[in-house]
Design an enzyme around this catalytic site. Structure first.
Site, short mmCIF file in Angstrom:
data_model
loop_
_atom_site.label_atom_id
_atom_site.label_comp_id
_atom_site.label_asym_id
_atom_site.label_seq_id
_atom_site.Cartn_x
_atom_site.Cartn_y
_atom_site.Cartn_z
N THR B 40 23.42 60.87 83.32
CA THR B 40 23.34 58.97 83.05
C THR B 40 25.17 59.03 83.23
O THR B 40 24.67 57.95 83.71
CB THR B 40 23.25 59.55 81.60
OG1 THR B 40 22.12 60.03 80.43
CG2 THR B 40 23.51 58.10 81.18
N HIS B 49 34.30 49.36 76.80
CA HIS B 49 33.79 48.15 75.45
C HIS B 49 34.62 47.94 74.35
O HIS B 49 35.25 49.11 74.14
CB HIS B 49 32.56 48.64 74.64
CG HIS B 49 31.37 48.78 75.37
ND1 HIS B 49 30.67 47.37 76.30
CD2 HIS B 49 30.61 49.03 76.08
CE1 HIS B 49 29.23 47.55 76.41
NE2 HIS B 49 29.61 48.91 77.12
N ILE B 335 24.32 60.73 72.75
CA ILE B 335 25.53 59.61 73.56
C ILE B 335 25.41 58.77 74.58
O ILE B 335 25.69 59.10 75.93
CB ILE B 335 27.04 61.13 73.99
CG1 ILE B 335 26.87 62.12 72.90
CG2 ILE B 335 28.09 59.94 74.30
CD1 ILE B 335 27.69 61.83 71.81
C1 LIG Z 1 21.81 51.88 81.19
C2 LIG Z 1 22.88 52.36 80.64
C3 LIG Z 1 24.56 51.47 80.48
C4 LIG Z 1 25.44 52.38 80.06
N1 LIG Z 1 26.47 51.45 79.95
C5 LIG Z 1 28.26 51.76 79.49
C6 LIG Z 1 29.30 50.60 79.78
O1 LIG Z 1 28.79 49.90 80.41
N2 LIG Z 1 30.07 51.28 78.60
C7 LIG Z 1 30.10 52.80 78.06
O2 LIG Z 1 30.88 52.89 77.51
N3 LIG Z 1 28.89 53.97 78.37
C8 LIG Z 1 27.74 52.96 78.27
N4 LIG Z 1 26.55 53.99 78.94
C9 LIG Z 1 26.60 55.64 78.04
C10 LIG Z 1 27.11 56.44 79.21
O3 LIG Z 1 26.77 55.85 80.32
C11 LIG Z 1 26.70 57.75 78.84
O4 LIG Z 1 27.20 57.28 77.22
C12 LIG Z 1 28.16 58.56 78.78
O5 LIG Z 1 27.27 58.58 80.32
C13 LIG Z 1 26.93 60.48 78.57
O6 LIG Z 1 27.43 61.56 79.16
P1 LIG Z 1 26.82 62.51 78.92
O7 LIG Z 1 28.43 63.36 79.72
O8 LIG Z 1 26.59 62.75 77.99
O9 LIG Z 1 25.60 62.78 79.53
P2 LIG Z 1 25.46 62.97 81.67
O10 LIG Z 1 25.99 62.09 82.18
O11 LIG Z 1 24.16 62.62 81.42
O12 LIG Z 1 25.78 64.67 81.69
C14 LIG Z 1 25.13 65.37 80.86
C15 LIG Z 1 25.17 67.13 81.93
O13 LIG Z 1 24.30 67.57 81.22
C16 LIG Z 1 23.83 68.61 82.29
N5 LIG Z 1 22.50 69.01 81.99
C17 LIG Z 1 21.15 68.33 81.25
N6 LIG Z 1 20.49 70.14 80.75
C18 LIG Z 1 21.18 70.93 81.46
C19 LIG Z 1 20.60 72.48 81.27
N7 LIG Z 1 19.70 72.45 80.31
N8 LIG Z 1 21.72 73.49 81.62
C20 LIG Z 1 22.79 72.89 82.50
N9 LIG Z 1 23.39 71.70 82.04
C21 LIG Z 1 22.00 71.20 82.12
C22 LIG Z 1 22.72 67.18 82.96
O14 LIG Z 1 22.23 67.43 84.41
C23 LIG Z 1 24.06 66.29 82.53
O15 LIG Z 1 24.36 66.44 84.30
C24 LIG Z 1 25.07 52.98 79.98
C25 LIG Z 1 24.29 54.36 79.88
C26 LIG Z 1 23.21 54.00 80.14
C27 LIG Z 1 22.03 54.78 80.42
#
Ligand SMILES: Cc1cc2nc3c(=O)[nH]c(=O)nc-3n(C[C@H](O)[C@H](O)[C@H](O)COP(=O)(O)OP(=O)(O)OC[C@H]3O[C@@H](n4cnc5c(N)ncnc54)[C@H](O)[C@@H]3O)c2cc1C
Ligand SMILES: Cc1cc2nc3c(=O)[nH]c(=O)nc-3n(C[C@H](O)[C@H](O)[C@H](O)COP(=O)(O)OP(=O)(O)OC[C@H]3O[C@@H](n4cnc5c(N)ncnc54)[C@H](O)[C@@H]3O)c2cc1C
Lengths: 422, 478
Positions: B40, B49, B335
């Protein structure tokens, strides 16, 4: 900074023919800048024949056609630099280029010929839905892989778009042992030459499916297949006609776009239709002294016409450079804000040969400041400098052509603008 | 035995790793993809934001605000492209102006500063390309745009520089409580740790549910985008929102931190966790909706499309910290947006909680600065020449569209947590992300990767293991 009468950007057939033509018109101080490590441009990857029927009345391959011009160029000892990429040009024909030997070069040109060619449209322009796996290439990239690098892009290939490059790659890949499954064309007719359809598809039993397009891409890592649909008169997919075709690569041959990012930097006006510069009958763009020819101007099917057009641009650029004004008014050069003095302080434009070097010193230490040259209070040259100190002489080159462009010029000012820093 | 294992190397996991690395702890990050920032965190709007939108009192509201406040300093420190360009939320009929007032009130309650209602004239003056139908807007000066790749990669590098171990291509397949802490099973062997941090994005509910009775449910919502050539990156200066719909912030039109124009996303509920395909309908919807905001959308300048998954948890808020029944197991779950903005702030709190649980001390030495890297394209002519003198590889342009040099590509490979794939190079240097989408530079980059990593060129992939680029050499099929 150095000065050149004529700087040509790109050494494809356009750049080569333009250089030779300008030379024949008496211009000797010519520099061709080419980012590849060879002359001849896109012709080098076109190893098929079919070039030069008009010009030489024989069928040459791309490299053979190019070599006729390259030989001439070396006979005439016209200077060129390879692996040198132009990264910026200004309206006043200041050229910034870069290569591995000399780093960043700044060249003031009397005239410029734009001959940067074109590039292929990428997938994004098509908005094909689905995943974004590896295995999707433009036909020209695939051509480069196979013909120049010796790599295979795939083993089972679908080609989207029946432009000439797509047709020629269908045959080329077949000869390499690749299974080319089909060529798809969204229009009810092919945009390629008839002879290419016969020689590249029919002779190898490769189906050409008119009024068909790719409506989905499958495969999450490497491409695994595409959904192919028939389209109606409005080019919209007809529901129910979808078929799945497996493949490990998809080649796109969906059009070419003139490469005009540099032209825009020089404030050259672009024609939204051709996506190339708007030019007058002399192939001069909206910026005086900047000419354009070849695929950067508009996409050509035949290289012969590119060479012809380029010769004209070369001749006109030569005329522009040679043009001597008959008026004889003395023009004053003023040291403006931040400039202690200039040498010289006066100039008679008639006596300027190629260019007028104006040397000067600044009054104190400047950082991130801009050197401004103004003709009758209108800026003609702007140059940002990280640091300037009174201890170091600065210089600007004012090309002859700047004077001939302005026969009634009265006053030149050199001044510094921007943040100073003690 | 590790003190702490972080599952997931998205923006959340990476930022937590950076914060936790301040403590005297043995830390590992397990990531199933071949690089960081592969989920993501690579498919979003990249907006920092301002925070007026989140419901007051929620964790989203809290961390949005602090994250927004931390962002300028963090990005300066870590050399991450960021710009506080401000946002405009525009409305198209007079009655809706009242809703802007409500948003201001909400914003003030959330602690957002500088919010202002602008009339039609001022709005149009700020953004002359907006649609004529605009009647007014809400201006949020603290909103910004950030490079989401660098916001993940930068902190991940700092973590590595401070001793954190990253295990890539390592998928967690099971999680068990042990006497001392946890047993983490992966395709790459077993790991043991005293604490586990769950930052697994849309898969975080599964991991939580393996070990806690406090069940969680993530129902991803997909968003699709179109990215435009830099040529039209200045169509708008601010980030342009339409009125939020309640479930999402709607389709925006924005410049990106790197200077492209971006439009999107739509919002498709209950999406498959593995499906980030774009659809013809989705892209059409995004285009149609964006056209309501701006005039003359230059659709012929689209260079690519992509999609991302919002990790929407059923309760609607971020889930942070330990569930009651599993001490030592910390969630950073659900998140979704504004997760990117909130990431630095979430990371500080989570790291603090974990450190308190482990009674950890701060390290005497902590490296704050990333290994140097330069964006050649952004430098002045003189600076370019200086850099060239230090390394002639700066004179060799590899990616023409984005002006990326050989020196930068080599740097991206040789850095901490260096790139090993085409996409890895692209996210670190922008090579291949320009208007020709890698048509010219991919073959050269394959060669550089193959040389630097001493690997057969056919084994170099785009991103994941099977995304090979070349299948062989000429004639080897005959
Ligand atoms: C369409 C869209 C628009 C957005 N726009 C904004 C914005 O403009 N501003 C803002 O602040 N936020 C925005 N967001 C939100 C933001 O992108 C996310 O909140 C953020 O990227 C989440 O990060 P993360 O690290 O939690 O998730 P991810 O980036 O998904 O990271 C999770 C990681 O865990 C790994 N993983 C999963 N399962 C396993 C496993 N079993 N073993 C090992 N690794 C694993 C995955 O491979 C991945 O790399 C947006 C989201 C979306 C979808
Ligand atoms: C893939 C392909 C296949 C073709 N097949 C045929 C065919 O079969 N028969 C036929 O008659 N015609 C064919 N054509 C058309 C014909 O080859 C072209 O019309 C012709 O090559 C155009 O010449 P040009 O000099 O304008 O451009 P190019 O040949 O593209 O040359 C432009 C040159 O400019 C250089 N350049 C660009 N930007 C910069 C910069 N910033 N700094 C330095 N250098 C720069 C490029 O590296 C390139 O070498 C084909 C064209 C393509 C693209």
């Amino acid at each position: 900074m150095e000065y050149r009468d004529l700087v040509i950007i790109g050494a494809g057939p356009a750049g080569l023919a333009a250089a030779i033509s300008a030379y024949e018109q008496g211009i000797r101080d010519i520099l061709i800048l080419e980012r590849e490590n060879f002359l001849g441009g896109i012709l080098n990857q076109c190893v098929h024949n079919g070039f030069g029927l008009h010009t030489f009345h024989e069928e040459l391959t791309g490299p053979e056609y190019a070599s006729r011009y390259i030989d001439k160029l070396s006979d005439l000892k016209i200077e060129y630099m390879l692996e040198t990429m132009v990264i910026d040009i200004s309206e006043m024909r200041n050229v910034i280029a870069i290569n591995e030997k000399r780093g960043v070069m700044e060249i003031q040109a009397g005239a410029i010929i734009l001959a940067m060619g074109c590039r292929e449209r990428p997938r994004g322009a098509l908005n094909i839905p689905g995943s974004r796996p590896s295995g999707i290439y433009s036909a020209g990239t695939a051509q480069k892989f196979v013909n120049l690098d010796g790599y295979l892009p795939g083993r089972e290939i679908v080609i989207l778009g029946s432009g000439d490059i797509g047709l020629i790659m269908a045959r080329r890949l077949t000869l390499e042992g690749v299974n080319v499954k089909m060529v798809l064309e969204i229009l009810p007719y092919s945009s390629g030459l008839k002879r290419n359809i016969v020689q590249c598809l029919d002779d190898y039993d490769i189906p050409l499916k008119l009024s068909h397009t790719v409506t989905k891409i499958h495969g999450s890592e490497r491409i695994e297949g595409v959904t192919v649909s028939q389209v109606d008169e409005d080019l919209m997919p007809i529901p129910g006609t979808e078929t799945y075709v497996s493949c490990d690569a998809l080649l796109l041959s969906v059009g070419l776009i003139p490469e005009n990012e540099l032209s825009r930097k020089a404030n050259v006006t672009i024609n939204p239709k051709t996506q190339g510069p708007i030019v007058n009958e002399r192939l001069e763009t909206s910026r005086p002294g900047i000419f354009a020819c070849g695929n950067v101007l508009h996409v050509h099917d035949l290289v012969d016409y590119v060479s012809e057009e380029a010769a004209l641009a070369g001749k006109n650029a030569a005329d522009f450079i040679k043009n001597v004004s008959s008026e004889g008014l003395e023009v004053e050069i003023f040291a403006g804000d931040g400039v202690r003095y200039t040498v010289p302080n006066k100039v008679n434009p008639i006596n300027v040969e190629k260019y007028l070097p104006v040397r000067f010193r600044v009054t104190k230490v400047f950082s991130q400041a801009t050197v401004l040259v103004e003709f009758d209070n209108l800026p003609v040259h702007k140059k940002k400098k990280t640091i300037m100190t009174p201890g170091e002489m600065e210089q600007v080159f004012l090309p002859k052509s700047w004077f001939t462009e302005r026969p009634f010029l009265r006053k030149i000012t050199v001044r510094i603008e921007g943040d100073e820093n003690a | 035995m590790y003190d702490s294992i972080i599952i997931g190397a998205g923006v959340i996991g990476a930022n937590i790793a950076r914060e936790l690395a301040r403590y005297d702890l043995k830390i590992a990050v397990l990531e199933k993809m071949s690089d960081v920032c592969e989920a993501t965190s690579k498919g979003n709007s990249g907006i920092v934001h301002s925070g007026y939108d989140a419901k007051p009192g929620t964790l989203k509201a809290k961390y949005n605000l602090t994250g927004n406040q931390m962002m300028p300093e963090l990005c300066r420190k870590l050399n991450i492209p960021f710009r506080q360009n401000g946002s405009l939320t525009i409305v198209f009929n007079q009655e809706k102006m009242a809703e802007l007032e409500k948003l201001i009130e909400r914003g003030i309650e959330n602690g957002v500063s500088g919010l202002m209602i602008l009339d039609r004239e001022t709005t149009m003056k700020l953004e002359p390309n907006l649609n004529d139908a605009v009647v007014g807007s809400l201006y949020a000066p603290t909103a910004g745009i950030v490079d989401p790749f660098q916001l993940t990669i930068g902190p991940a590098e700092i973590a590595v520089q401070n001793g954190v171990k990253f295990f890539l291509s390592t998928e967690v397949t099971g999680l068990y409580k042990t006497k001392q802490g946890f047993l983490v099973k992966t395709n790459n062997g077993n790991f043991e740790a005293l604490t586990v941090i769950n930052a697994a994005g849309v898969f975080a509910d599964d991991i939580n549910n393996w070990i806690s009775e406090r069940k969680r449910l993530i129902r991803p919502r997909k968003g699709e985008y179109c990215l435009f050539d830099k040529e039209v990156g200045n169509l708008v200066e601010h980030t342009i929102f339409q009125l939020p719909s309640g479930v999402s912030k709607g389709v925006l039109v924005t410049p990106t931190a790197e200077g492209n124009l971006l439009i999107g996303p739509n919002s498709l509920p209950d999406n498959d966790k593995f499906d980030i395909l774009t659809s013809a309908e989705g892209i059409q919807y995004v285009l149609d909706t964006a056209k309501k905001s701006v005039r003359n959308l230059p659709t012929n300048q689209i260079i690519t499309g992509f999609a991302g998954l919002r990790a929407s948890e059923k309760d609607g808020d971020f889930v942070l910290g330990e569930p009651e029944d599993v001490p030592g197991f910390f969630n950073a779950l659900g998140i979704e947006s504004p997760g990117l903005t909130a990431a630095p702030a979430i990371a500080v709190d989570l790291a603090t909680w974990v450190a308190e649980y482990l009674r950890a001390q701060l390290k005497a030495e902590y490296i704050e600065k990333r290994v140097e890297y330069h964006r050649f394209a952004d430098l002045s002519t003189q600076e370019k020449q200086e850099l060239f003198k230090s390394d002639h590889d700066y004179g060799k342009v590899i990616c023409r569209c984005e002006l990326v040099t050989l020196a930068e590509i080599k740097n991206a490979i040789r850095r901490p947590l260096g790139a090993t794939t085409l996409d890895g190079i692209k996210r670190r240097t922008r090579a291949g992300s320009g208007r020709c989408q890698g048509g010219f530079c991919s073959p050269r980059i394959l060669e550089i990767l193959s040389e630097e990593l001493r690997k057969d060129i056919r084994e170099i992939v785009k991103s994941s293991e099977k995304s090979t680029y070349l299948v062989g050499f000429d004639k080897d099929m005959l």
